[in-house]
Scaffold this motif. Structure first.
Motif, PDB file in Angstrom:
ATOM      1  N   PRO A   1       0.835  -1.218   0.000  1.00 13.23           N
ATOM      2  CA  PRO A   1       0.000   0.000   0.000  1.00 13.23           C
ATOM      3  C   PRO A   1       0.865   1.262   0.000  1.00 13.23           C
ATOM      4  O   PRO A   1       2.011   1.245   0.461  1.00 13.23           O
ATOM      5  CB  PRO A   1      -0.807  -0.128   1.296  1.00 13.23           C
ATOM      6  N   ASP A   2       0.303   2.323  -0.550  1.00 13.60           N
ATOM      7  CA  ASP A   2       1.002   3.616  -0.548  1.00 13.60           C
ATOM      8  C   ASP A   2       1.066   4.141   0.881  1.00 13.60           C
ATOM      9  O   ASP A   2       0.067   4.158   1.593  1.00 13.60           O
ATOM     10  CB  ASP A   2       0.249   4.632  -1.430  1.00 13.60           C
ATOM     11  N   ALA A   3       2.258   4.579   1.281  1.00 12.43           N
ATOM     12  CA  ALA A   3       2.436   5.052   2.657  1.00 12.43           C
ATOM     13  C   ALA A   3       1.817   6.433   2.833  1.00 12.43           C
ATOM     14  O   ALA A   3       1.814   7.253   1.916  1.00 12.43           O
ATOM     15  CB  ALA A   3       3.922   5.092   3.000  1.00 12.43           C
ATOM     16  N   SER A   4       1.278   6.690   4.034  1.00 12.17           N
ATOM     17  CA  SER A   4       0.761   8.021   4.362  1.00 12.17           C
ATOM     18  C   SER A   4       1.910   8.958   4.714  1.00 12.17           C
ATOM     19  O   SER A   4       1.785  10.175   4.601  1.00 12.17           O
ATOM     20  CB  SER A   4      -0.208   7.943   5.542  1.00 12.17           C
ATOM     21  N   TYR A   5       3.014   8.395   5.174  1.00 10.53           N
ATOM     22  CA  TYR A   5       4.206   9.189   5.496  1.00 10.53           C
ATOM     23  C   TYR A   5       5.374   8.221   5.637  1.00 10.53           C
ATOM     24  O   TYR A   5       5.184   7.011   5.747  1.00 10.53           O
ATOM     25  CB  TYR A   5       4.016   9.983   6.805  1.00 10.53           C
ATOM     26  N   THR A   6       6.568   8.773   5.587  1.00  9.13           N
ATOM     27  CA  THR A   6       7.756   7.958   5.862  1.00  9.13           C
ATOM     28  C   THR A   6       8.368   8.473   7.151  1.00  9.13           C
ATOM     29  O   THR A   6       8.674   9.662   7.276  1.00  9.13           O
ATOM     30  CB  THR A   6       8.778   8.046   4.717  1.00  9.13           C
TER      31      THR A   6
ATOM     32  N   GLU B   1       8.763  12.461   6.521  1.00  8.64           N
ATOM     33  CA  GLU B   1       8.749  13.126   5.212  1.00  8.64           C
ATOM     34  C   GLU B   1       7.628  12.531   4.377  1.00  8.64           C
ATOM     35  O   GLU B   1       7.061  11.504   4.730  1.00  8.64           O
ATOM     36  CB  GLU B   1      10.102  12.989   4.513  1.00  8.64           C
TER      37      GLU B   1
ATOM     38  N   ALA C   1      -0.798   9.349  12.598  1.00  4.92           N
ATOM     39  CA  ALA C   1      -1.211  10.474  11.768  1.00  4.92           C
ATOM     40  C   ALA C   1      -2.632  10.848  12.126  1.00  4.92           C
ATOM     41  O   ALA C   1      -3.469   9.987  12.381  1.00  4.92           O
ATOM     42  CB  ALA C   1      -1.136  10.087  10.286  1.00  4.92           C
TER      43      ALA C   1
ATOM     44  N   LEU D   1      10.861   4.120   7.820  1.00  2.64           N
ATOM     45  CA  LEU D   1       9.762   3.161   7.985  1.00  2.64           C
ATOM     46  C   LEU D   1       8.473   3.735   7.383  1.00  2.64           C
ATOM     47  O   LEU D   1       8.097   4.863   7.703  1.00  2.64           O
ATOM     48  CB  LEU D   1       9.534   2.867   9.470  1.00  2.64           C
ATOM     49  N   PRO D   2       7.788   2.974   6.519  1.00  8.12           N
ATOM     50  CA  PRO D   2       6.525   3.476   5.953  1.00  8.12           C
ATOM     51  C   PRO D   2       5.442   3.509   7.020  1.00  8.12           C
ATOM     52  O   PRO D   2       5.239   2.533   7.729  1.00  8.12           O
ATOM     53  CB  PRO D   2       6.184   2.440   4.870  1.00  8.12           C
ATOM     54  N   GLY D   3       4.745   4.645   7.125  1.00  8.96           N
ATOM     55  CA  GLY D   3       3.655   4.764   8.088  1.00  8.96           C
ATOM     56  C   GLY D   3       2.341   4.921   7.364  1.00  8.96           C
ATOM     57  O   GLY D   3       2.277   5.444   6.247  1.00  8.96           O
ATOM     58  N   TYR D   4       1.263   4.434   7.992  1.00  9.03           N
ATOM     59  CA  TYR D   4      -0.058   4.452   7.373  1.00  9.03           C
ATOM     60  C   TYR D   4      -1.087   5.034   8.324  1.00  9.03           C
ATOM     61  O   TYR D   4      -1.083   4.703   9.505  1.00  9.03           O
ATOM     62  CB  TYR D   4      -0.488   3.022   6.986  1.00  9.03           C
TER      63      TYR D   4
END
Lengths: 167, 172
Positions: free
Chosen positions: A38-43, A69, A165, B74-77
């Protein structure tokens, strides 16, 4: 004419089988993904580890590497930073008390070991309301008493950054 | 017009013309079909030859990724969508290429229930598809946790700092 048509049909059949053979060849050495990332909401970027100087009882800044970021569709990204004491990697009962602080605007704010709150507040890594929405955070660590340290031992503390988030 | 014979003294030239015409039409149709089949064969062959990858052609060079040395990306969702009623999901997680360590993702509900724990993923790699410990009913699960444990790529798999990211699971 019938022979010509029969020959054409055989040729079409032969060529369609060779397409399958090519496809099988192409699959060799490739990875077929059956799941989507899935596309990340943030890194989120976190400090990997901290290295402290043995015997130093002053605050030691060990990282300015907590930041986010590429924030997408969020008004805020917030965090907590619970952590452990320094633990002897060979004997988990052998610990050294550690204090974590957030360095912010020239001041030092204590981080609660259990809740990870900073001066009982929750800080942001990103806030869309700020003129500069991205806020990198710097941490320092403090050990006030090294006397209990075992000679030759390696001690490790783990910080688990808790991030979320808000849409 | 050549008569084909006589029967009872009557010439059957008229019927023969119709049959001849029919035969000619049939032959014309068969020729058209054969030409169409030939054209299809040629098109298929051309398509195969043109689209087949050339084994000797090197892949275009990619720019090397700058590796992080003291931090971990780290990828956050904010939310993840899962399938209701089944354990097998169609999502997987990636370890960003710039990392220098393994990451091990795991999914938890707000009450601390472990839904799934993944394998160690090397930098640039994608883990296996998520298979939940048990299926979830449809609905929204707020304050679920995607946890990342991180480890050095040494023999001992030395633990590094990790992160937990809170998110909403949308199960449909």
């Amino acid at each position: 004419m019938k022979k010509l048509i029969a020959f054409m049909l055989c040729l079409v059949l032969a060529l369609s089988m060779s397409v399958i053979a090519f496809a099988a060849g192409e699959q060799t050495g490739t990875t077929t993904l059956t799941a989507k990332v899935p596309d990340a909401s943030y890194t989120l970027h976190i400090p990997a580890a901290m290295t402290l100087e043995y015997g130093n009882t002053e605050k030691q800044i060990f990282s300015d590497k907590l930041y986010v970021e590429n924030v997408q569709n969020a008004s805020k990204v917030r965090f907590l930073a619970p952590y452990t004491d320094l633990i002897n990697t060979s004997d988990s009962s052998d610990t050294i008390e550690l204090y974590l602080c957030l360095q912010f605007s020239g001041f030092s704010y204590d981080v609660d070991k259990t809740t990870g709150k900073i001066a009982d507040e929750i800080f942001d890594l990103y806030n869309a309301d700020y003129s500069d929405p991205y806020q990198g955070r710097t941490f320092s660590a403090l050990v006030t008493d090294w006397s209990g340290a075992t000679c030759g031992a390696t001690y490790q503390a783990v910080i688990t950054f808790n991030v979320w988030a808000e849409l | 017009m050549r008569p084909i014979g006589c029967k009872g003294g009557v010439l059957i030239a008229g019927r023969r013309t119709d049959r001849q015409k029919q035969r000619k039409d049939q032959q014309k149709n068969l020729r058209m079909i054969a030409l169409g089949a030939l054209a299809a064969v040629l098109l298929i062959a051309a398509g195969i030859v043109l689209t087949r990858p050339k084994a000797d052609e090197p892949l275009p060079a990619r720019e090397p990724v700058e590796k992080l040395t003291d931090s971990i990306a780290l990828p956050g969702y904010a939310e993840l969508t899962l399938k209701a009623g089944v354990m097998e999901q169609e999502i997987a997680f990636r370890n960003p290429e710039q990392n220098f360590c393994y990451i091990q993702p795991s999914l938890w509900l707000a009450d601390g229930t472990l839904l799934w724990r993944g394998q160690l993923i090397a930098p640039g790699g994608v883990g296996d598809a998520v298979i939940l410990a048990h299926p979830l009913a449809a609905g929204e699960y707020k304050d679920a946790v995607l946890r990342y444990d991180c480890f050095r790529m040494d023999e001992e798999k030395t633990p590094l700092n990790g992160a937990t990211t809170n998110l909403t699971l949308k199960v449909k």
